[in-house]
Design a protein around this motif. Structure first.
Motif, PDB file in Angstrom:
ATOM      1  N   THR A   1       0.838  -1.198   0.000  1.00  0.00           N
ATOM      2  CA  THR A   1       0.000   0.000   0.000  1.00  0.00           C
ATOM      3  C   THR A   1       0.874   1.250   0.000  1.00  0.00           C
ATOM      4  OG1 THR A   1      -0.098  -0.040   2.419  1.00  0.00           O
ATOM      5  CG2 THR A   1      -1.858  -1.177   1.203  1.00  0.00           C
TER       6      THR A   1
ATOM      7  N   SER B   1      -2.150 -10.968  -7.987  1.00  0.00           N
ATOM      8  CA  SER B   1      -3.295 -10.294  -7.374  1.00  0.00           C
ATOM      9  C   SER B   1      -3.316 -10.389  -5.848  1.00  0.00           C
ATOM     10  CB  SER B   1      -4.596 -10.852  -7.958  1.00  0.00           C
ATOM     11  OG  SER B   1      -5.713 -10.301  -7.310  1.00  0.00           O
TER      12      SER B   1
ATOM     13  N   SER C   1      -3.171  -6.478  -4.871  1.00  0.00           N
ATOM     14  CA  SER C   1      -4.549  -5.973  -4.909  1.00  0.00           C
ATOM     15  C   SER C   1      -4.893  -5.055  -3.741  1.00  0.00           C
ATOM     16  CB  SER C   1      -5.537  -7.136  -4.958  1.00  0.00           C
ATOM     17  OG  SER C   1      -5.353  -7.984  -3.838  1.00  0.00           O
ATOM     18  N   GLU C   2      -4.063  -5.050  -2.684  1.00  0.00           N
ATOM     19  CA  GLU C   2      -4.312  -4.144  -1.558  1.00  0.00           C
ATOM     20  C   GLU C   2      -4.017  -2.698  -1.922  1.00  0.00           C
ATOM     21  OE1 GLU C   2      -5.527  -4.742   1.514  1.00  0.00           O
ATOM     22  OE2 GLU C   2      -5.919  -6.818   0.928  1.00  0.00           O
TER      23      GLU C   2
ATOM     24  N   TRP D   1      -4.839  -0.487  -7.791  1.00  0.00           N
ATOM     25  CA  TRP D   1      -5.021  -1.765  -8.485  1.00  0.00           C
ATOM     26  C   TRP D   1      -6.329  -1.808  -9.283  1.00  0.00           C
ATOM     27  CZ3 TRP D   1      -2.515  -6.250  -9.619  1.00  0.00           C
ATOM     28  CH2 TRP D   1      -3.273  -7.374  -9.913  1.00  0.00           C
ATOM     29  N   THR D   2      -7.456  -1.648  -8.626  1.00  0.00           N
ATOM     30  CA  THR D   2      -8.745  -1.762  -9.311  1.00  0.00           C
ATOM     31  C   THR D   2      -8.986  -0.647 -10.326  1.00  0.00           C
ATOM     32  OG1 THR D   2      -9.713  -2.958  -7.432  1.00  0.00           O
ATOM     33  CG2 THR D   2     -11.242  -1.931  -8.990  1.00  0.00           C
ATOM     34  N   PRO D   3      -8.770   0.639  -9.967  1.00  0.00           N
ATOM     35  CA  PRO D   3      -8.983   1.698 -10.973  1.00  0.00           C
ATOM     36  C   PRO D   3      -8.107   1.517 -12.213  1.00  0.00           C
ATOM     37  CG  PRO D   3      -8.797   2.646  -8.782  1.00  0.00           C
ATOM     38  CD  PRO D   3      -8.438   1.204  -8.643  1.00  0.00           C
TER      39      PRO D   3
ATOM     40  N   LEU E   1      -6.716  -1.364 -13.511  1.00  0.00           N
ATOM     41  CA  LEU E   1      -7.090  -2.502 -14.348  1.00  0.00           C
ATOM     42  C   LEU E   1      -8.447  -2.284 -15.013  1.00  0.00           C
ATOM     43  CD1 LEU E   1      -5.884  -5.645 -12.377  1.00  0.00           C
ATOM     44  CD2 LEU E   1      -4.629  -4.085 -13.855  1.00  0.00           C
ATOM     45  N   VAL E   2      -9.425  -1.797 -14.243  1.00  0.00           N
ATOM     46  CA  VAL E   2     -10.754  -1.561 -14.813  1.00  0.00           C
ATOM     47  C   VAL E   2     -10.693  -0.438 -15.851  1.00  0.00           C
ATOM     48  CG1 VAL E   2     -13.104  -0.816 -14.308  1.00  0.00           C
ATOM     49  CG2 VAL E   2     -11.960  -2.424 -12.783  1.00  0.00           C
TER      50      VAL E   2
ATOM     51  N   SER F   1     -11.325  -1.102 -19.740  1.00  0.00           N
ATOM     52  CA  SER F   1     -12.512  -0.478 -20.347  1.00  0.00           C
ATOM     53  C   SER F   1     -12.137   0.350 -21.567  1.00  0.00           C
ATOM     54  CB  SER F   1     -13.222   0.405 -19.316  1.00  0.00           C
ATOM     55  OG  SER F   1     -13.655  -0.361 -18.215  1.00  0.00           O
TER      56      SER F   1
END
Length: 226
Positions: free
Chosen positions: A139, A198, A202-203, A207-209, A211-212, A216
């Motif tokens: 993090t 991951s 992934s912490e 990570w999420t913003p 990859l998504v 997209s």
């Protein structure tokens, strides 16, 4: 002296990719034997395709991060040779060079991220990194650097925006190459790497913003281009 060993690991997740590589690969070999004309180039084609399949298997089975890097770049080299299957065509040469430059440059960024990951974790063995449960360590800013560098390598290999241009040009290769490398297997290697890391990365809040967002945009770019 670096403590690198040819250590391999087969678990359920790896087995899925191994079956994907060998299963579709066998079908492509059979198809190509009937599709390609028999000439002096045909044996070279099948040898290179076999090198690619072996490199893909090595990359997904590797438990040592440096072994992964070696097989990762071997897939780029084999792809270069298969895209440029007909070197007499200028378009084949240009497409092969473009694919090699983008994927190898992404691989170098990934290597930098993996070196940072291993140095911080104290080990370069995949299974040990996952067992140490050090996800909370990533993090911090260092975790963001590792995530970004590894993601660049994965995005370049999987032809994600803005590193997607090489994939369309790579379709100049013979149809079996496009079906096997650039539809079924090589472009999945980036997905494999991100999924494998991951549990560790992934912490991180990015990570999420990341990859998504990138996925997209790539999907929309593919829609527009199609």
């Amino acid at each position: 002296s670096l403590g690198i060993s040819l250590s391999l690991r087969l678990d359920g997740f790896v087995l899925i990719f191994a079956l994907l590589i060998t299963g579709i690969g066998t079908a492509i070999f059979l198809y190509a034997s009937a599709y390609l004309p028999s000439n002096w180039q045909t044996p070279r084609f099948f040898v290179t395709l076999t090198v690619f399949m072996s490199s893909m298997l090595g990359a997904v089975l590797a438990d040592d991060l440096f072994v992964l890097i070696v097989f990762w770049e071997l897939t780029s080299l084999a792809s270069f040779m298969l895209i440029g299957y007909d070197p007499s065509q200028a378009q084949s040469r240009r497409s092969a060079q473009q694919g090699l430059l983008i994927t190898v440059a992404g691989g170098l960024a990934m290597m930098a991220g993996i070196i940072l990951l291993g140095a911080h974790s104290g080990t370069y063995v995949f299974s040990e990194i996952l067992e140490n449960n050090i996800s909370s360590d990533f993090t911090q800013p260092l975790g963001t650097w590792i995530l970004c560098l590894v993601a660049i390598g994965a995005f370049s290999k999987s032809a994600q925006f803005p590193l997607h241009s090489w994939l369309a040009n790579a379709m100049v290769a013979p149809t079996p190459v496009s079906a096997y490398l650039h539809s079924a297997t090589m472009v999945k290697l980036g997905v494999y790497l991100l999924a494998r890391l991951s549990p560790v990365l992934s912490e991180n809040a990015l990570w999420t913003p990341m990859l998504v967002g990138v996925g997209s945009i790539t999907m929309l770019a593919g829609l527009v281009l199609a």
